[in-house]
Design an enzyme around this catalytic site. Structure first.
Site, PDB file in Angstrom:
ATOM      1  N   GLU A  11       0.700  -1.347  -0.085  1.00  0.00           N
ATOM      2  CA  GLU A  11       0.089   0.108   0.030  1.00  0.00           C
ATOM      3  C   GLU A  11       0.939   1.334  -0.120  1.00  0.00           C
ATOM      4  OE1 GLU A  11      -3.704  -1.631   2.323  1.00  0.00           O
ATOM      5  OE2 GLU A  11      -2.290  -1.262   3.384  1.00  0.00           O
ATOM      6  N   GLY A  77     -12.575  -4.426   2.454  1.00  0.00           N
ATOM      7  CA  GLY A  77     -13.676  -5.310   1.886  1.00  0.00           C
ATOM      8  C   GLY A  77     -14.879  -4.401   1.799  1.00  0.00           C
ATOM      9  N   ILE A 154     -12.465  -9.575   7.542  1.00  0.00           N
ATOM     10  CA  ILE A 154     -13.923 -10.155   7.394  1.00  0.00           C
ATOM     11  C   ILE A 154     -13.907 -11.080   6.188  1.00  0.00           C
ATOM     12  CG2 ILE A 154     -16.138  -9.660   7.252  1.00  0.00           C
ATOM     13  CD1 ILE A 154     -14.758  -8.754  10.020  1.00  0.00           C
ATOM     14  N   MET A 174      -8.798  -2.576   8.650  1.00  0.00           N
ATOM     15  CA  MET A 174      -8.467  -2.994  10.008  1.00  0.00           C
ATOM     16  C   MET A 174      -7.373  -1.720  10.684  1.00  0.00           C
ATOM     17  SD  MET A 174      -7.270  -6.777   9.207  1.00  0.00           S
ATOM     18  CE  MET A 174      -6.896  -7.299  10.792  1.00  0.00           C
ATOM     19  N   GLU A 175      -7.776  -0.556   9.982  1.00  0.00           N
ATOM     20  CA  GLU A 175      -6.835   0.607  10.510  1.00  0.00           C
ATOM     21  C   GLU A 175      -7.586   2.076  10.672  1.00  0.00           C
ATOM     22  OE1 GLU A 175      -5.450  -1.092   7.808  1.00  0.00           O
ATOM     23  OE2 GLU A 175      -4.405  -2.497   9.070  1.00  0.00           O
ATOM     24  N   ASP A 198     -11.847  -6.869  -1.961  1.00  0.00           N
ATOM     25  CA  ASP A 198     -12.732  -8.139  -2.022  1.00  0.00           C
ATOM     26  C   ASP A 198     -13.788  -7.590  -1.501  1.00  0.00           C
ATOM     27  OD1 ASP A 198     -12.772  -8.650   1.030  1.00  0.00           O
ATOM     28  OD2 ASP A 198     -10.657  -7.874   0.677  1.00  0.00           O
TER      29      ASP A 198
HETATM   30  N1  ADE Z   1      -8.841  -5.527   3.891  1.00  0.00           N
HETATM   31  C1  ADE Z   1      -9.156  -5.628   2.844  1.00  0.00           C
HETATM   32  N2  ADE Z   1     -10.243  -6.502   2.765  1.00  0.00           N
HETATM   33  C2  ADE Z   1     -10.486  -6.702   3.912  1.00  0.00           C
HETATM   34  C3  ADE Z   1     -11.502  -7.534   4.706  1.00  0.00           C
HETATM   35  N3  ADE Z   1     -12.382  -8.350   4.245  1.00  0.00           N
HETATM   36  N4  ADE Z   1     -11.508  -7.559   6.201  1.00  0.00           N
HETATM   37  C4  ADE Z   1     -10.813  -6.892   6.720  1.00  0.00           C
HETATM   38  N5  ADE Z   1      -9.919  -5.656   6.098  1.00  0.00           N
HETATM   39  C5  ADE Z   1      -9.595  -6.016   5.022  1.00  0.00           C
END
Ligand code: ADE
Length: 232
Positions: A11, A77, A154, A174-175, A198
């Site tokens: 990233e 996600g 997730i 996550m951040e 995703d």
């Molecule tokens: N970063 C990218 N995809 C993610 C997901 N499904 N859950 C948490 N962090 C992510």
């Protein structure tokens, strides 16, 4: 000085490559790359994954580099049908989906005794990002909305649905909300920019592997275009 945080190497690597006059300092195991991006003074850094790393990283940016804004670039996600892999989500607010003090009567996501559940992103940065999107990534869709962060990858329909329904969030990662909370506490404007890697469901692991790099590139392109405008 603009602070730019990405959680993972993929990233931030492309940003490092575009920077000049770079000085690197390691603090708390994180390499802070101070230099010039498209004429703008920036500090770019890989925080590592998760909310604690992101919070510590943000505080270092404020204390050591006196940043006057923080942008978070990366992947996420998608939580909504219409937000597809490759698309970009810009934060209006960020919330922590894994905070639960329901036993004390607090709604999901609210940290006790802080008096705030969602940390608002900076409207000027948001408008700037929107204005740069067409030029940076002409072929993708841009969405603006809530970002839900937590220390969890997730990858199930049920959890995805719960986060979506509880927070009406556009994407999960996550951040972002940890950066948002640190920014709020320090009175520093922030914006989360996330490209979708995703759909946060049963196929998340497979899609993530395939689309992570492309998505990360979309987000970096937008941050670079913003730096160009800010330096003009
Ligand atoms: N970063 C990218 N995809 C993610 C997901 N499904 N859950 C948490 N962090 C992510």
């Amino acid at each position: 000085m603009l602070g730019i945080i990405g959680a993972m190497e993929i990233e931030v690597q492309a940003l490092y490559e575009r920077m000049t006059d770079v000085e690197i300092q390691t603090v708390a195991g994180m390499e802070f790359h101070k230099g010039v991006l498209e004429g703008l003074e920036v500090v770019a850094v890989r925080s590592g994954i998760g909310k604690v790393n992101a919070g510590i990283c943000s505080q270092i940016l404020v204390d050591r580099y006196q940043v006057n804004a923080i942008v978070n670039t990366g992947v996420a996600g998608s939580l909504k049908k219409e937000i597809n892999i490759g698309d970009i989500v810009l934060s209006t607010v960020a919330v922590q989906h894994d905070v639960d003090a329901g036993g004390f009567g607090y709604p999901a996501g609210e940290i006790p005794q802080m008096g705030i559940k969602e940390f608002p992103a900076d409207e000027t940065l948001l408008e700037l990002a929107r204005a740069c999107c067409k030029e940076a990534n002409p072929d993708i869709q841009i969405f603006t909305g809530r970002v839900a962060s937590g220390d969890q990858f997730i990858d199930s329909k049920e959890k995805k649905q719960w986060i979506h329904d509880t927070f009406d969030a556009c994407c999960t990662e996550m951040e972002g909300a940890a950066i948002a909370q640190a920014a709020y506490l320090n009175h520093v404007p922030y914006l989360i920019i996330r490209a979708i890697s995703d759909k946060a469901d049963d196929s998340a692991h497979m899609d993530y592997g395939e689309f992570e790099a492309k998505a990360a590139e979309h987000s970096v392109k937008l941050v670079t275009a913003m730096a160009k405008r800010l330096s003009a």
